[in-house]
Scaffold this motif. Structure first.
Motif, mmCIF file in Angstrom:
data_model
loop_
_atom_site.group_PDB
_atom_site.id
_atom_site.type_symbol
_atom_site.label_atom_id
_atom_site.label_comp_id
_atom_site.label_asym_id
_atom_site.label_seq_id
_atom_site.Cartn_x
_atom_site.Cartn_y
_atom_site.Cartn_z
ATOM 1 N N LEU A 100 0.823 -1.204 0.000
ATOM 2 C CA LEU A 100 0.000 0.000 0.000
ATOM 3 C C LEU A 100 0.859 1.255 0.000
ATOM 4 N N HIS A 101 2.177 1.077 0.070
ATOM 5 C CA HIS A 101 3.064 2.235 0.014
ATOM 6 C C HIS A 101 3.021 2.806 -1.392
ATOM 7 N N ASP A 102 2.654 4.080 -1.515
ATOM 8 C CA ASP A 102 2.609 4.632 -2.866
ATOM 9 C C ASP A 102 3.260 6.007 -2.982
ATOM 10 N N SER A 146 6.786 -0.669 -8.043
ATOM 11 C CA SER A 146 7.284 -0.178 -6.766
ATOM 12 C C SER A 146 6.918 -1.159 -5.663
ATOM 13 N N THR A 150 9.484 -6.132 2.016
ATOM 14 C CA THR A 150 10.216 -7.310 1.553
ATOM 15 C C THR A 150 9.230 -8.391 1.129
ATOM 16 N N SER B 96 11.439 -1.537 14.838
ATOM 17 C CA SER B 96 10.872 -2.786 14.311
ATOM 18 C C SER B 96 10.867 -2.843 12.789
ATOM 19 N N ILE B 138 13.133 -8.661 9.014
ATOM 20 C CA ILE B 138 12.374 -9.695 8.327
ATOM 21 C C ILE B 138 13.338 -10.720 7.744
ATOM 22 N N GLU B 283 14.425 13.257 -1.113
ATOM 23 C CA GLU B 283 13.187 12.473 -1.172
ATOM 24 C C GLU B 283 13.165 11.430 -0.051
ATOM 25 N N PHE B 353 16.643 5.387 7.997
ATOM 26 C CA PHE B 353 15.204 5.626 7.826
ATOM 27 C C PHE B 353 14.371 4.399 8.176
ATOM 28 N N GLU B 354 14.605 3.841 9.339
ATOM 29 C CA GLU B 354 13.831 2.683 9.803
ATOM 30 C C GLU B 354 14.024 1.462 8.927
HETATM 31 C C1 B12 Z 1 5.632 6.247 4.877
HETATM 32 C C2 B12 Z 1 5.653 4.774 5.250
HETATM 33 C C3 B12 Z 1 4.426 4.139 5.423
HETATM 34 C C4 B12 Z 1 3.084 4.825 5.159
HETATM 35 C C5 B12 Z 1 2.808 4.708 3.646
HETATM 36 C C6 B12 Z 1 1.918 5.806 3.115
HETATM 37 C C7 B12 Z 1 1.792 5.717 1.645
HETATM 38 N N1 B12 Z 1 0.719 6.232 1.122
HETATM 39 O O1 B12 Z 1 2.651 5.230 0.937
HETATM 40 C C8 B12 Z 1 2.125 3.951 6.017
HETATM 41 C C9 B12 Z 1 2.056 4.568 7.395
HETATM 42 C C10 B12 Z 1 0.722 3.771 5.499
HETATM 43 C C11 B12 Z 1 2.912 2.644 6.065
HETATM 44 C C12 B12 Z 1 2.298 1.423 6.296
HETATM 45 C C13 B12 Z 1 3.000 0.251 6.509
HETATM 46 N N2 B12 Z 1 4.335 0.118 6.556
HETATM 47 CO CO1 B12 Z 1 5.565 1.505 6.020
HETATM 48 N N3 B12 Z 1 6.890 2.800 5.759
HETATM 49 C C14 B12 Z 1 6.889 4.083 5.426
HETATM 50 C C15 B12 Z 1 8.322 4.649 5.426
HETATM 51 C C16 B12 Z 1 8.606 5.313 6.760
HETATM 52 C C17 B12 Z 1 8.678 5.628 4.328
HETATM 53 C C18 B12 Z 1 8.303 5.222 2.908
HETATM 54 C C19 B12 Z 1 8.265 6.449 2.030
HETATM 55 O O2 B12 Z 1 7.194 6.909 1.652
HETATM 56 N N4 B12 Z 1 9.434 7.028 1.745
HETATM 57 C C20 B12 Z 1 9.555 8.228 0.948
HETATM 58 C C21 B12 Z 1 9.557 7.878 -0.534
HETATM 59 C C22 B12 Z 1 9.695 9.130 -1.367
HETATM 60 O O3 B12 Z 1 10.655 7.041 -0.771
HETATM 61 P P1 B12 Z 1 10.514 5.556 -1.389
HETATM 62 O O4 B12 Z 1 9.173 5.036 -1.091
HETATM 63 O O5 B12 Z 1 11.681 4.759 -1.004
HETATM 64 O O6 B12 Z 1 10.569 5.823 -2.948
HETATM 65 C C23 B12 Z 1 11.718 6.336 -3.605
HETATM 66 C C24 B12 Z 1 12.650 5.264 -4.151
HETATM 67 O O7 B12 Z 1 12.569 4.038 -3.443
HETATM 68 C C25 B12 Z 1 12.298 5.140 -5.599
HETATM 69 N N5 B12 Z 1 11.191 4.306 -6.014
HETATM 70 C C26 B12 Z 1 10.098 3.905 -5.339
HETATM 71 N N6 B12 Z 1 9.279 3.216 -6.130
HETATM 72 C C27 B12 Z 1 9.828 3.164 -7.342
HETATM 73 C C28 B12 Z 1 9.413 2.561 -8.533
HETATM 74 C C29 B12 Z 1 10.210 2.663 -9.661
HETATM 75 C C30 B12 Z 1 9.751 2.050 -10.932
HETATM 76 C C31 B12 Z 1 11.457 3.339 -9.589
HETATM 77 C C32 B12 Z 1 12.313 3.414 -10.772
HETATM 78 C C33 B12 Z 1 11.869 3.938 -8.407
HETATM 79 C C34 B12 Z 1 11.058 3.850 -7.287
HETATM 80 O O8 B12 Z 1 11.993 6.469 -5.926
HETATM 81 C C35 B12 Z 1 11.215 7.037 -4.857
HETATM 82 C C36 B12 Z 1 11.360 8.507 -4.823
HETATM 83 O O9 B12 Z 1 12.610 8.916 -4.314
HETATM 84 C C37 B12 Z 1 9.145 3.323 5.254
HETATM 85 C C38 B12 Z 1 10.589 3.365 5.722
HETATM 86 C C39 B12 Z 1 11.555 3.395 4.564
HETATM 87 N N7 B12 Z 1 12.811 3.560 4.861
HETATM 88 O O10 B12 Z 1 11.209 3.244 3.413
HETATM 89 C C40 B12 Z 1 8.271 2.344 6.036
HETATM 90 C C41 B12 Z 1 8.353 0.809 5.763
HETATM 91 C C42 B12 Z 1 8.573 0.557 4.304
HETATM 92 N N8 B12 Z 1 7.036 0.313 6.198
HETATM 93 C C43 B12 Z 1 7.108 -0.823 6.776
HETATM 94 C C44 B12 Z 1 5.986 -1.553 7.296
HETATM 95 C C45 B12 Z 1 6.283 -2.798 8.077
HETATM 96 C C46 B12 Z 1 4.670 -1.097 7.093
HETATM 97 C C47 B12 Z 1 3.381 -1.837 7.529
HETATM 98 C C48 B12 Z 1 3.348 -3.314 7.204
HETATM 99 C C49 B12 Z 1 3.218 -1.563 9.032
HETATM 100 C C50 B12 Z 1 1.985 -2.196 9.640
HETATM 101 N N9 B12 Z 1 2.166 -3.298 10.330
HETATM 102 O O11 B12 Z 1 0.903 -1.682 9.513
HETATM 103 C C51 B12 Z 1 2.306 -1.046 6.736
HETATM 104 C C52 B12 Z 1 2.096 -1.616 5.313
HETATM 105 C C53 B12 Z 1 0.832 -2.253 4.996
HETATM 106 C C54 B12 Z 1 0.912 -2.748 3.543
HETATM 107 N N10 B12 Z 1 0.410 -3.945 3.327
HETATM 108 O O12 B12 Z 1 1.449 -2.113 2.677
HETATM 109 C C55 B12 Z 1 8.536 -1.325 6.874
HETATM 110 C C56 B12 Z 1 8.846 -2.423 5.847
HETATM 111 C C57 B12 Z 1 9.415 -3.649 6.498
HETATM 112 C C58 B12 Z 1 9.860 -4.695 5.548
HETATM 113 N N11 B12 Z 1 10.925 -5.355 5.964
HETATM 114 O O13 B12 Z 1 9.317 -4.949 4.526
HETATM 115 C C59 B12 Z 1 9.338 -0.017 6.712
HETATM 116 C C60 B12 Z 1 10.748 -0.232 6.164
HETATM 117 C C61 B12 Z 1 9.429 0.695 8.095
HETATM 118 C C62 B12 Z 1 9.695 -0.233 9.258
HETATM 119 N N12 B12 Z 1 10.933 -0.521 9.575
HETATM 120 O O14 B12 Z 1 8.772 -0.661 9.890
HETATM 121 N N13 B12 Z 1 4.209 2.845 5.865
#
Ligand code: B12
Lengths: 213, 486
Positions: A100-102, A146, A150, B96, B138, B283, B353-354
């Motif tokens: 659901l991360h978007d 995206s 994991t 976590s 994980i 970002e 970042f977690e």
């Molecule tokens: C914000 C966030 C959320 C928000 C998401 C809101 C939303 N609308 O997306 C909320 C609060 C809803 C959320 C929920 C959950 N989350 Co979350 N979340 C995050 C957090 C803190 C930041 C993600 C983010 O938005 N970053 C900012 C954006 C801009 O960066 P990005 O996503 O990485 O994207 C960039 C690049 O990766 C790349 N990119 C991304 N996609 C793509 C695609 C293409 C094609 C390309 C080329 C590039 C690209 O470009 C982007 C722009 O720079 C991360 C921590 C982290 N370090 O990522 C945890 C994290 C990803 N979440 C995590 C977890 C566990 C969850 C939950 C399961 C928690 C729960 N038990 O409820 C739920 C998910 C439920 C589900 N089934 O999806 C874990 C993942 C653990 C794992 N090992 O998989 C993390 C790592 C945090 C943690 N340690 O707990 N989460």
């Protein structure tokens, strides 16, 4: 100053509300629509993209410039009907099933649109098959996936396999991204590329489109 | 006097809550869970089924706040009380659900496996200032669909401390609940002595997904405590101002309290979160930014003003190694959290970042926790007045090393750190190997793993945990779980 340069400069300066007026003026001065597009709007956006890559400006600056570009483009579109508005490429994008991360995906979509790509955003929690169906239906040459969990990364592999199974490999490229996703993972599942942020995604998608052409 | 930090005055808290309530009433929350929408409607929410929006009026919010418990306790696998939330204690738990582990040998981040997880549980078991474990990362060597429940399984099999965890899907909750039932015996016993806290996230802005909202409902049904993790990203998915982000956090968290309390009044909840600013340049969502920490402390004040115990993702770092940035961000966060009286602090061990856990950082952070816990015990007079007799003794004896006063108060007044904190003079430090922090931390990790004692949970219970986990693994196409050391 040359009106086309003025259009480009207004994008660079973030004066998005001036762009439509300048495009209108250029049309009155009988500039060719395609010139206005290429030497005005796209030239300006190229500079903006470059400054962004060098971190001289920030994301909102790019978004403001993109808004200006689209305001200008709306005026040109009817006039470019014959040539068609040239697109940098068409890409289908989404967060994979179970995820659901978007936020990151949305940023990538915004930047790709700003760089002139046609982006079909399928949203979040998208099953593998829908990506491939959509790519076929809309003639997209790139699928962007995206994943932030994991646990959802394996869906990316399903998409790559489905692209192969339908005989689209080579014609439809797959690019992957998200925090747990790496270059190594992309290689492991046979994806064509990996991008680590929005600017990088634009570069990688450009390269994929260029390689496919 | 207990030292404390305050960022908001009463009038501002009141205004933030009033604005949050207005958002819930006028704009509503999106709830992608049809059954829950109906329950909300049944409790008086105005529900628009076409847009999946539930408008939560004042009466509904007030009822939920009235039934949410002011305090609750957590118990370890053996049933001993470990936490009393709402009683003014500050407790720490490792950050976590990381994606990576920082390999202590190579210094590289990589995908973690079962052996890493077991080492992690052993280390946490021996760290005195981490009152609970969390399912910290994980393991990548089991099918992804069971990897969230598998970490809880390993935690319960190897450790005794209660667990802060969370499900990634609706289905995973079932096994994660069953594993807890295996430990406690019955649902009633689990309700009486909760063993785990589940993180449940609303999606910014003002939205609940089917997965996370159902997790809240399921936890409330079983009496499993929930920490709401609202995550406004200032300037991106939330207002750029800290006050604006706090309004959003309050609205999202209040909606979580409502979902929990209409499911079962009295279900235990923590007013939690993981807000962050958004760093436009990269970002990213920096957890080590001072504004991020300010939001954490401020929403905790808001939660406390409502009488609820609180939680935050603070005391962690965005650094990529166990370096000075890791120390300063974690240290500042832990200090502010403790001074704010945040009941449950999630963060230690976490980097990037977690997304990355480090065992070496965990042992360093345990020392940070110890320092902050000492800090909040504050300065209290202890046999200090009248002062004259003790000073007469000092002048007479020329020292107080063996004075009765010293012997009585030494251990409680001065918290001596463990071996990762260097307090030797330079010659002694050199003689002991001239070790860097990283080297000392690695040595301590090895020592803790060596010193670990198996959980005293009965063999029958452990077999039952294994039976349930293996059953689930088989359903997902894995004949045997990965090898486990003793
Ligand atoms: C914000 C966030 C959320 C928000 C998401 C809101 C939303 N609308 O997306 C909320 C609060 C809803 C959320 C929920 C959950 N989350 Co979350 N979340 C995050 C957090 C803190 C930041 C993600 C983010 O938005 N970053 C900012 C954006 C801009 O960066 P990005 O996503 O990485 O994207 C960039 C690049 O990766 C790349 N990119 C991304 N996609 C793509 C695609 C293409 C094609 C390309 C080329 C590039 C690209 O470009 C982007 C722009 O720079 C991360 C921590 C982290 N370090 O990522 C945890 C994290 C990803 N979440 C995590 C977890 C566990 C969850 C939950 C399961 C928690 C729960 N038990 O409820 C739920 C998910 C439920 C589900 N089934 O999806 C874990 C993942 C653990 C794992 N090992 O998989 C993390 C790592 C945090 C943690 N340690 O707990 N989460």
């Amino acid at each position: 100053m040359d009106i086309l340069k003025e259009i480009a400069a207004s994008l660079e300066r973030g004066e998005d509300d001036r762009v439509a007026g300048l495009v209108r003026q250029a049309l009155e001065e009988r500039c060719a629509p395609l010139d206005i597009l290429n030497r005005g709007l796209i030239a300006g956006m190229d500079v903006v993209g470059e400054q962004f890559r060098k971190r001289e400006i920030f994301l909102p600056d790019v978004l403001i410039a993109a808004r200006g570009m689209y305001a200008g483009l709306d005026l040109l579109k009817p006039l470019l009907a014959q040539e068609g508005v040239p697109s940098a490429g068409r890409i289908v994008l989404g967060s994979v099933r179970g995820d659901l991360h978007d936020i990151g995906k949305n940023l990538v979509a915004i930047m790709l649109k700003g760089a002139g790509f046609d982006v079909l955003d399928l949203g979040a929690d998208v099953p593998a098959q829908r990506f491939v169906d959509a790519a076929q239906e809309h003639g997209a040459t790139v699928i962007g996936l995206s994943a932030l969990l994991t646990t959802t990364m394996p869906v990316m592999k399903e998409v790559v396999e489905l692209v192969r199974a339908r005989g689209l490999a080579g014609r439809v490229k797959v690019i992957v991204g998200g925090a747990p996703v790496s270059e190594a993972w992309a290689r492991e599942i046979g994806a064509d590329a990996h991008g680590y942020d929005a600017a990088n995604a634009v570069e990688r998608v450009r390269a994929l489109v260029a390689a496919g052409a | 006097m207990r030292p404390s930090l305050r960022l908001l005055d009463a009038a501002l808290i009141e205004r933030i809550l009033a604005e949050a309530r207005d958002l819930l009433d006028s704009l509503g929350v999106e709830v992608h869970n049809p059954a829950l929408l109906e329950t909300l409607a049944g409790h008086g929410a105005r529900v628009d089924r076409a847009t999946a929006r539930a408008h939560l009026g004042a009466a509904l919010v007030d009822r939920a706040l009235a039934s949410a418990p002011r305090e609750f306790r957590l118990h370890d696998a053996l049933g001993r009380e470990t936490h009393h939330f709402g009683a003014g204690q500050v407790s720490f738990t490792p950050g976590s659900a990381a994606i990576h582990i920082l390999d202590g040998e190579t210094g590289q981040m990589r995908a973690p496996v079962t052996a890493d997880y077991i080492r992690y549980v052993k280390v946490v078991s021996g760290l005195p200032h981490l009152a609970s474990q969390s399912t910290a990362f994980i393991p990548a060597d089991v099918p992804s669909r069971i990897s969230d429940s598998y970490r809880l399984f390993l935690s319960l099999l190897y450790g005794e401390k209660p667990v802060v965890t969370g499900a990634f899907t609706i289905e995973a909750f079932e096994l994660m609940k069953d594993l807890q039932l295996a430990v406690r015996g019955t649902g009633e016993a689990l309700r009486e002595k909760p063993l785990a806290i589940f993180s449940c996230c609303p999606t910014a802005p003002l939205k609940w997904s089917d997965v996370t909202s159902q997790n809240v409902v399921d936890c409330a049904t079983w009496g499993i405590p929930v920490e709401f993790i609202s995550m406004p990203l200032s300037g991106f998915m939330a207002p750029v101002t800290l006050v604006g982000s706090l309004v959003q956090h309050a609205a999202e968290t209040l909606s979580g309290v409502v979902i929990s309390q209409i499911t079962r009044p009295g279900a235990p909840v923590l007013w939690g979160g993981s807000p962050a600013i958004f760093d436009l340049r990269y970002e990213t969502t920096p957890m080590g930014a001072v504004e991020t920490m300010m939001m954490d402390c401020a929403y905790s004040e808001i939660g406390h003003s409502l009488g609820l115990p609180t939680q935050a993702y603070i005391a962690l770092s965005d650094a990529k190694a166990l370096d000075a940035q890791a120390g300063l961000e974690t240290g500042i966060g832990a200090t502010l959290a403790a001074l704010s009286g945040i009941d449950s602090v999630s963060g230690p061990g976490m980097l990037d970042f977690e997304s990355c856990q480090s065992l070496e950082k965990l042992v360093v952070d345990d020392e940070i926790c110890a320092m902050t816990q000492r800090l909040v015990r504050g300065i209290e007079p202890k046999d200090d007045f009248p002062a004259r007799p003790l000073f007469e003794e000092l002048l007479r004896e020329k020292h107080l090393l063996i004075a009765r006063h010293t012997r009585r108060h030494l251990r409680s007044e001065i918290a001596f750190p463990g071996p990762v904190i260097d307090r030797a003079n330079r010659a002694r430090w050199l003689e002991e190997g001239g070790l860097t922090l990283g080297q000392r931390a690695r040595r301590e990790v090895a020592r803790l793993i060596e010193a670990w004692q198996p959980s005293a949970l009965g063999d029958g219970v452990k077999r039952e945990l294994v039976r349930r986990m293996e059953g689930e693994a088989r359903r997902h196409g894995m004949d045997a779980l990965p090898e486990r050391e003793a």
